[in-house]
Every structure is written in C-alpha cells, then in structure tokens.
Scaffold this motif. Structure first.
Motif, PDB file in Angstrom:
ATOM      1  N   THR A   1      50.450 -37.910 -20.651  1.00 26.98           N
ATOM      2  CA  THR A   1      51.146 -38.634 -19.580  1.00 26.98           C
ATOM      3  C   THR A   1      50.312 -39.851 -19.179  1.00 26.98           C
ATOM      4  O   THR A   1      50.834 -40.949 -19.002  1.00 26.98           O
ATOM      5  CB  THR A   1      51.365 -37.719 -18.358  1.00 26.98           C
ATOM      6  N   LEU A   2      49.011 -39.632 -19.090  1.00 30.27           N
ATOM      7  CA  LEU A   2      48.111 -40.715 -18.694  1.00 30.27           C
ATOM      8  C   LEU A   2      48.131 -41.847 -19.710  1.00 30.27           C
ATOM      9  O   LEU A   2      48.258 -43.014 -19.358  1.00 30.27           O
ATOM     10  CB  LEU A   2      46.688 -40.157 -18.570  1.00 30.27           C
ATOM     11  N   ILE A   3      48.036 -41.481 -20.974  1.00 27.00           N
ATOM     12  CA  ILE A   3      48.036 -42.480 -22.043  1.00 27.00           C
ATOM     13  C   ILE A   3      49.341 -43.257 -22.025  1.00 27.00           C
ATOM     14  O   ILE A   3      49.351 -44.482 -22.104  1.00 27.00           O
ATOM     15  CB  ILE A   3      47.848 -41.807 -23.429  1.00 27.00           C
ATOM     16  N   LYS A   4      50.453 -42.519 -21.839  1.00 26.10           N
ATOM     17  CA  LYS A   4      51.767 -43.141 -21.861  1.00 26.10           C
ATOM     18  C   LYS A   4      51.860 -44.196 -20.760  1.00 26.10           C
ATOM     19  O   LYS A   4      52.246 -45.339 -21.005  1.00 26.10           O
ATOM     20  CB  LYS A   4      52.830 -42.064 -21.659  1.00 26.10           C
ATOM     21  N   GLU A   5      51.418 -43.822 -19.553  1.00 27.31           N
ATOM     22  CA  GLU A   5      51.494 -44.769 -18.439  1.00 27.31           C
ATOM     23  C   GLU A   5      50.558 -45.952 -18.684  1.00 27.31           C
ATOM     24  O   GLU A   5      50.878 -47.078 -18.328  1.00 27.31           O
ATOM     25  CB  GLU A   5      51.158 -44.055 -17.129  1.00 27.31           C
ATOM     26  N   ASP A   6      49.451 -45.644 -19.299  1.00 26.66           N
ATOM     27  CA  ASP A   6      48.482 -46.681 -19.606  1.00 26.66           C
ATOM     28  C   ASP A   6      49.057 -47.767 -20.517  1.00 26.66           C
ATOM     29  O   ASP A   6      48.783 -48.946 -20.343  1.00 26.66           O
ATOM     30  CB  ASP A   6      47.269 -46.048 -20.300  1.00 26.66           C
ATOM     31  N   THR A   7      49.877 -47.350 -21.466  1.00 26.72           N
ATOM     32  CA  THR A   7      50.449 -48.317 -22.398  1.00 26.72           C
ATOM     33  C   THR A   7      51.539 -49.157 -21.735  1.00 26.72           C
ATOM     34  O   THR A   7      51.890 -50.199 -22.247  1.00 26.72           O
ATOM     35  CB  THR A   7      51.049 -47.606 -23.631  1.00 26.72           C
ATOM     36  N   MET A   8      52.101 -48.681 -20.623  1.00 22.25           N
ATOM     37  CA  MET A   8      53.154 -49.432 -19.944  1.00 22.25           C
ATOM     38  C   MET A   8      52.538 -50.571 -19.137  1.00 22.25           C
ATOM     39  O   MET A   8      52.391 -51.656 -19.606  1.00 22.25           O
ATOM     40  CB  MET A   8      53.953 -48.511 -19.020  1.00 22.25           C
ATOM     41  N   PHE A   9      52.094 -50.294 -17.893  1.00 25.84           N
ATOM     42  CA  PHE A   9      51.229 -51.279 -17.252  1.00 25.84           C
ATOM     43  C   PHE A   9      50.090 -50.653 -16.480  1.00 25.84           C
ATOM     44  O   PHE A   9      50.127 -49.487 -16.136  1.00 25.84           O
ATOM     45  CB  PHE A   9      51.968 -52.356 -16.449  1.00 25.84           C
ATOM     46  N   ARG A  10      49.076 -51.471 -16.305  1.00 29.10           N
ATOM     47  CA  ARG A  10      47.832 -50.996 -15.706  1.00 29.10           C
ATOM     48  C   ARG A  10      47.657 -51.522 -14.296  1.00 29.10           C
ATOM     49  O   ARG A  10      47.018 -50.910 -13.462  1.00 29.10           O
ATOM     50  CB  ARG A  10      46.625 -51.494 -16.523  1.00 29.10           C
ATOM     51  N   LYS A  11      48.188 -52.713 -14.055  1.00 30.66           N
ATOM     52  CA  LYS A  11      47.879 -53.369 -12.794  1.00 30.66           C
ATOM     53  C   LYS A  11      49.142 -53.969 -12.169  1.00 30.66           C
ATOM     54  O   LYS A  11      49.904 -54.656 -12.850  1.00 30.66           O
ATOM     55  CB  LYS A  11      46.870 -54.491 -13.068  1.00 30.66           C
ATOM     56  N   VAL A  12      49.329 -53.692 -10.887  1.00 29.59           N
ATOM     57  CA  VAL A  12      50.516 -54.172 -10.171  1.00 29.59           C
ATOM     58  C   VAL A  12      50.092 -55.108  -9.039  1.00 29.59           C
ATOM     59  O   VAL A  12      49.204 -54.783  -8.248  1.00 29.59           O
ATOM     60  CB  VAL A  12      51.331 -52.986  -9.590  1.00 29.59           C
ATOM     61  N   LEU A  13      50.736 -56.280  -8.976  1.00 29.73           N
ATOM     62  CA  LEU A  13      50.526 -57.181  -7.847  1.00 29.73           C
ATOM     63  C   LEU A  13      51.609 -56.907  -6.814  1.00 29.73           C
ATOM     64  O   LEU A  13      52.792 -56.828  -7.153  1.00 29.73           O
ATOM     65  CB  LEU A  13      50.578 -58.641  -8.302  1.00 29.73           C
ATOM     66  N   VAL A  14      51.186 -56.762  -5.575  1.00 27.57           N
ATOM     67  CA  VAL A  14      52.131 -56.476  -4.491  1.00 27.57           C
ATOM     68  C   VAL A  14      52.410 -57.776  -3.739  1.00 27.57           C
ATOM     69  O   VAL A  14      51.525 -58.306  -3.058  1.00 27.57           O
ATOM     70  CB  VAL A  14      51.580 -55.387  -3.547  1.00 27.57           C
ATOM     71  N   ALA A  15      53.632 -58.291  -3.894  1.00 27.22           N
ATOM     72  CA  ALA A  15      53.988 -59.598  -3.328  1.00 27.22           C
ATOM     73  C   ALA A  15      54.560 -59.431  -1.931  1.00 27.22           C
ATOM     74  O   ALA A  15      55.704 -59.826  -1.657  1.00 27.22           O
ATOM     75  CB  ALA A  15      54.978 -60.309  -4.251  1.00 27.22           C
ATOM     76  N   ASN A  16      53.789 -58.823  -1.054  1.00 25.70           N
ATOM     77  CA  ASN A  16      54.273 -58.587   0.296  1.00 25.70           C
ATOM     78  C   ASN A  16      53.091 -58.307   1.224  1.00 25.70           C
ATOM     79  O   ASN A  16      51.934 -58.358   0.784  1.00 25.70           O
ATOM     80  CB  ASN A  16      55.270 -57.412   0.314  1.00 25.70           C
ATOM     81  N   ARG A  17      53.378 -58.014   2.467  1.00 26.43           N
ATOM     82  CA  ARG A  17      52.349 -57.772   3.475  1.00 26.43           C
ATOM     83  C   ARG A  17      52.767 -56.554   4.310  1.00 26.43           C
ATOM     84  O   ARG A  17      53.790 -55.948   4.037  1.00 26.43           O
ATOM     85  CB  ARG A  17      52.173 -58.996   4.379  1.00 26.43           C
ATOM     86  N   GLY A  18      51.994 -56.249   5.330  1.00 28.10           N
ATOM     87  CA  GLY A  18      52.388 -55.238   6.305  1.00 28.10           C
ATOM     88  C   GLY A  18      52.506 -53.848   5.724  1.00 28.10           C
ATOM     89  O   GLY A  18      51.910 -53.519   4.694  1.00 28.10           O
ATOM     90  N   GLU A  19      53.323 -53.026   6.390  1.00 25.85           N
ATOM     91  CA  GLU A  19      53.395 -51.606   6.021  1.00 25.85           C
ATOM     92  C   GLU A  19      53.935 -51.391   4.617  1.00 25.85           C
ATOM     93  O   GLU A  19      53.520 -50.452   3.940  1.00 25.85           O
ATOM     94  CB  GLU A  19      54.194 -50.809   7.063  1.00 25.85           C
ATOM     95  N   ILE A  20      54.849 -52.246   4.141  1.00 28.22           N
ATOM     96  CA  ILE A  20      55.442 -51.997   2.819  1.00 28.22           C
ATOM     97  C   ILE A  20      54.416 -52.286   1.720  1.00 28.22           C
ATOM     98  O   ILE A  20      54.407 -51.607   0.690  1.00 28.22           O
ATOM     99  CB  ILE A  20      56.788 -52.747   2.613  1.00 28.22           C
ATOM    100  N   ALA A  21      53.540 -53.268   1.950  1.00 31.11           N
ATOM    101  CA  ALA A  21      52.476 -53.528   0.973  1.00 31.11           C
ATOM    102  C   ALA A  21      51.569 -52.308   0.882  1.00 31.11           C
ATOM    103  O   ALA A  21      51.189 -51.878  -0.214  1.00 31.11           O
ATOM    104  CB  ALA A  21      51.691 -54.772   1.374  1.00 31.11           C
ATOM    105  N   VAL A  22      51.254 -51.718   2.032  1.00 29.85           N
ATOM    106  CA  VAL A  22      50.432 -50.502   2.070  1.00 29.85           C
ATOM    107  C   VAL A  22      51.148 -49.357   1.345  1.00 29.85           C
ATOM    108  O   VAL A  22      50.558 -48.643   0.526  1.00 29.85           O
ATOM    109  CB  VAL A  22      50.120 -50.112   3.540  1.00 29.85           C
ATOM    110  N   ARG A  23      52.441 -49.220   1.599  1.00 30.93           N
ATOM    111  CA  ARG A  23      53.247 -48.155   0.979  1.00 30.93           C
ATOM    112  C   ARG A  23      53.221 -48.277  -0.551  1.00 30.93           C
ATOM    113  O   ARG A  23      53.066 -47.285  -1.265  1.00 30.93           O
ATOM    114  CB  ARG A  23      54.693 -48.249   1.493  1.00 30.93           C
ATOM    115  N   VAL A  24      53.386 -49.499  -1.053  1.00 30.58           N
ATOM    116  CA  VAL A  24      53.436 -49.724  -2.503  1.00 30.58           C
ATOM    117  C   VAL A  24      52.050 -49.491  -3.120  1.00 30.58           C
ATOM    118  O   VAL A  24      51.934 -48.866  -4.177  1.00 30.58           O
ATOM    119  CB  VAL A  24      53.969 -51.149  -2.824  1.00 30.58           C
ATOM    120  N   ILE A  25      50.999 -49.947  -2.451  1.00 32.25           N
ATOM    121  CA  ILE A  25      49.635 -49.740  -2.960  1.00 32.25           C
ATOM    122  C   ILE A  25      49.339 -48.243  -3.072  1.00 32.25           C
ATOM    123  O   ILE A  25      48.779 -47.775  -4.061  1.00 32.25           O
ATOM    124  CB  ILE A  25      48.594 -50.458  -2.063  1.00 32.25           C
ATOM    125  N   ARG A  26      49.771 -47.477  -2.074  1.00 31.03           N
ATOM    126  CA  ARG A  26      49.561 -46.020  -2.109  1.00 31.03           C
ATOM    127  C   ARG A  26      50.263 -45.407  -3.319  1.00 31.03           C
ATOM    128  O   ARG A  26      49.692 -44.552  -4.009  1.00 31.03           O
ATOM    129  CB  ARG A  26      50.068 -45.379  -0.819  1.00 31.03           C
TER     130      ARG A  26
END
Ligand code: MV4
Length: 467
Positions: free
Chosen positions: A14-39
């Motif tokens: 499962t880990l390898i599979k997710e690794d091949t998809m993407f590794r890093k996500v940029l969160v284009a927002n602020r406030g509570e929803i940015a925190v929610r997405v980072i979590r």
C-alpha cells in the motif's frame, strides 16, 4: 503461513503504491481548511507545502506543513487568488498535486486547467465539470437531463424583458430571476408581478454584468420558505459515485451558513434513498469525479428542487464524516491519485446525529460586524462527542483581510437531542478572549423552540433576534 505473509506485506505494498502516485501536496488555502488538508496528507504519508500571504506568516497551517512558500501581500487578490504564484510555488517545491480547499481558487476552472497543463494534479473535479456547474443555467439544464428534479422554470437564458414576462406568465408568480454566472445567493431577485419583472430585469442584468462579468439571467418559480438540503457525493476516475446522505443547512444568515446538521430532521430513510440515488445519477450523468455536493431546495411538501452543485470540499463536510465514518478529504486525495473509492454505497450506514456551529470573529450585537485582532486566550472544548477544527491558538492575530470564521465546533450524539446538548456544553466550555465571537448567538439558537423541534427553514434566522 501464507496468511501471515499476506497481512505482513499488505501495508508495505500500500505504501509503495501511494508512493508511486504522489509524494507531496501543496495546499492552496489558509485557515482551518488548510490545517484539515495537511492533517489528511500526514495520515496518508504525504509531504505538505503551505502557501501563505504576508499576513499569515504565523498561521497554524504554515507551522504544520513540512515546507512553506510566501505567495504575496495580504490581500487575497494578490496572494491566494493568484494562480501563477501558486503553481510556481508547486514547481519550486516539486509538489505533485494541489489541494485548493474551499473558496479562493477551488471552483476556478481555469486554475484547474493550468494545474493540469503544468503537470500538477488538481485535487478536485475536471475543469469541464467545474465550468459547467459554475454556469448555473447550464448546470440546471444538464442536471435535468440526468433526471435530477429542478425548479419549474424556463429553459436557458432570457433574451429580453418580454421573454421574461412571457416565461413568468407560463410559470406563475412569484418567480425568481437569477444571474447565470451568480450563485451562493448573489445576483437574484424575487418578483411578484409583471410590474416587478419590468422594474427588475435591466437592473439585475447590469448588476450581473458588473459582479460576474455576464448579464445572462434565467427564471424559476419562487419556492416559499424552503429548507436547504444538500447531498454529499464522491466519485472516482473509474466511474464509481456514491452518496453519503444529506446535510440540513437551513440555518443561514445572508446566505452564510451558521449551523449545519446531518442527517436532516426532515428527511426520512426512504426520502434519503430517493434523493441520494437521484444525486448519484446526476453526478454520473456529467462524469463527475472527486468530492462534490448537490444543493436542493425542499418545500413543505418534501419536494426537492436542484439549486446548485458545489464542485469542492465544503466547510460543513465534518458532520457527514462523523455520521458515516468516511474521511472525505483523504478519500478525495486518494481518488485524485487514480485509486478506486475505498467504500461502496452498501458500506455507507448512518450513525447518530452530528451538528456543526461555525464560530466567527464577529459581534452579533453589532449586526455581525467583523472583530479581527489578537486572541488573548484560546481554550477549545473537548471530551466525548466533540471535534474542533481551527487554525487559532492563544496569541494568534486574526487578520482583517479574510473571512471571519475562526473555528468549527462539531458535536455528535446517538440522537439529535444528545448532539444539541453536547454542543451547548462544548460552546459553554469554549474560551476565546480578545475578540468578539458568534458563540453567544449560537447558544441562543440552541435554545430556540423552532430549532429544538427541527422545523427550521431558510427564513428562520431572520426571524430570531439577538440582543
Ligand atoms: C431559490 C429560492 C426559492 N426559489 N430559488 C439562495 C442561494 C442560491 N443558491 C439560491 N437561493 C435561493 N434560490 C427558487 N426557485 C430561495 C433561495 C434562498 C435560499 C436558499 C438556500 C438557503 C438560503 C436561502 C435564503 C434565501 C433565498
């Protein structure tokens, strides 16, 4: 032996599979929803990049992310609304995907397209779907084609005043004129007679042109005292779409939702199956992927009428998460990676009742005037059945540049009554000093007989008075 080996290797694959998809996500927002997405990203083992304006250097999302990039001056139009700056930040940090949250660029088809062209995955629906649902008249037409019930009205755009008068005569008064490029309550007028159409048509066209860049108007029957009921959907890129029940968002003030709950006290299990099924059919009809919501008006006869489709994760998604057990943000990220939905419709069962109160830094006794400034004390409530999503902490400065929501309190109970009792208890526990908040207003709502009965409609708040 084989069984042991399989269960040992499964998390590894499962880990390898997710690794091949993407590794890093940029969160284009602020406030509570940015925190929610980072979590959500952290739980999926993904690295995170925060972007922030000069006014948000000390915001929680910046501290929680693995990396951060300043994208410009305080005003949203110079920072969070700048597609080029955000995509550059993704390129500089080598992010594979962008999560837009809600608001800002979340429903900007051009931004979604720019992401795709830059080789960055937009965590959301296709640009075509965003564009189609952003045009309210086109959205209605396509939903109607897919079998979704719509408000009786005239097909398409009105050519001129005479066209509007003719259509209104066919529909019967009162009618509502709506800007096709509008939405969220902006650019609409209720009209009671021919005189009203004559007086309103040109004025609204002018307003629509100024506010949304298009003068196009359409017309519908006006539904009196409706409830706002919306159905949560999620689809993957393999053609699977499921619904996660409805939310009742009838408690609004000037088209801003204040309290949301799931399930709706006015929707039976049979009605839920019906409107859920119809909504899935609508989403499949347009080839929808990602999280989305179809908003309906429900009249006192329990008739449903399509209003709009929101092509984003919404503020009130936690109430659905709590009664279904589905992490909508994680699921949204997974389907963006091309994975199949982790659950089927048969797996979705509703448990208990959840309520959300949006806490704004506003002064309810001064007509909800914004109340920015430093939070000198912040103690969030806790205990059984309480969730708080917030980017605030003691010492945090609420900037005056953005919307005033500073926290969401979500409570759950076996019954609506228990969820309400927990909400009251949680709000009484909540300490926020240094700024005014809408907590006292919520406590008033929570003791209103109409609210307790669950017979609220979208005119409820205008009829409750706060001293
Ligand atoms: C309506 C309506 C009654 N009849 N359309 C408001 C937001 C926008 N999405 C559409 N809205 C409405 N459309 C017809 N044909 C009443 C509203 C409306 C409303 C809807 C949901 C929640 C609060 C509202 C407050 C005022 C008006």
């Amino acid at each position: 032996m084989l069984l042991i080996l399989q269960s040992y290797l499964k998390p590894f694959f499962t880990l390898i599979k997710e690794d091949t998809m993407f590794r890093k996500v940029l969160v284009a927002n602020r406030g509570e929803i940015a925190v929610r997405v980072i979590r959500a990203c952290k739980e999926l083992g993904l690295k995170t990049v925060a972007v922030y304006s000069q006014a948000d250097e000390d915001s929680l999302h910046v501290h929680l992310a693995d990396e951060s990039v300043c994208i410009g001056p305080p005003l949203s139009v110079d920072s969070y609304l700048k597609p080029a700056q955000i995509i550059s930040a993704a390129e500089i940090t080598d992010a594979d995907a962008i999560h837009p949250g809600y608001g800002f660029l979340a429903e900007n088809a051009q931004f979604a397209q720019m992401c795709e062209k830059s080789g960055v995955t937009f965590i959301g629906p296709s640009p075509e779907n965003i564009r189609m649902m952003g045009d309210k008249s086109l959205a209605k037409e396509n939903m109607q084609k897919a079998g979704v019930p719509t408000v009786p009205g005239n097909k398409g755009i009105l050519k001129d005043v005479d066209h509007a008068i003719e259509a209104a005569y066919q529909i019967g008064y009162p009618v509502i004129l709506k800007a096709s490029a509008g939405g969220g309550g902006k650019g609409m007028r209720i009209v009671g007679d021919v005189d009203g159409v004559q007086k309103t048509f040109k004025v609204l066209q002018g307003e629509a042109q100024a506010a949304f860049g298009s003068p196009d108007l359409y017309i519908e029957k006006y539904i009196q005292r409706p409830r706002h009921i919306e159905v949560q959907l999620i689809g993957d890129t393999h053609g699977n779409v499921i619904h996660l029940g409805e939310r009742d968002c009838s408690i609004q003030r000037r088209h801003q939702k204040l309290v949301e709950e799931a399930p709706s006290p006015a929707v039976s299990d049979e009605l839920r199956d019906y409107i859920g099924g119809v909504s899935v059919q609508g989403a499949k009809g347009i080839g929808y992927r990602s999280a989305g919501t179809i908003e309906y008006l429900m009249d006192d006869q329990h008739n449903f009428y399509f209003m709009e489709m929101n092509t984003r994760i919404q503020v009130e998604h936690p109430v659905t998460e709590w009664i279904t057990g589905v992490d909508l943000v994680k699921e949204q990220i997974r389907v963006a990676m091309g994975e199949k939905l982790s659950v089927t419709q048969a797996d979705i069962h509703l448990h208990g009742h959840a309520i959300e109160c949006r806490i704004n830094a506003e002064d309810p006794s001064r007509n909800f005037a914004p109340s920015p400034g430093q939070i000198t004390a912040f103690h969030a409530p806790g205990g059984i059945g309480v969730r708080v999503d917030s980017h605030c902490y003691t010492g945090y400065h609420i900037p005056p540049f953005y919307d005033s929501m500073i926290a969401k309190v979500i409570t759950h109970g076996h019954t609506r009554q228990e969820a309400i009792a927990r909400m009251r208890r949680a709000l009484e526990e909540f300490v926020i000093e240094g700024v005014n908040t809408t907590i006292p207003f919520h406590l008033k709502v929570l003791e209103d007989p109409t609210f307790l009965e669950g017979t609220i409609d979208t005119t409820f708040i205008e009829r409750i008075h706060f001293k």
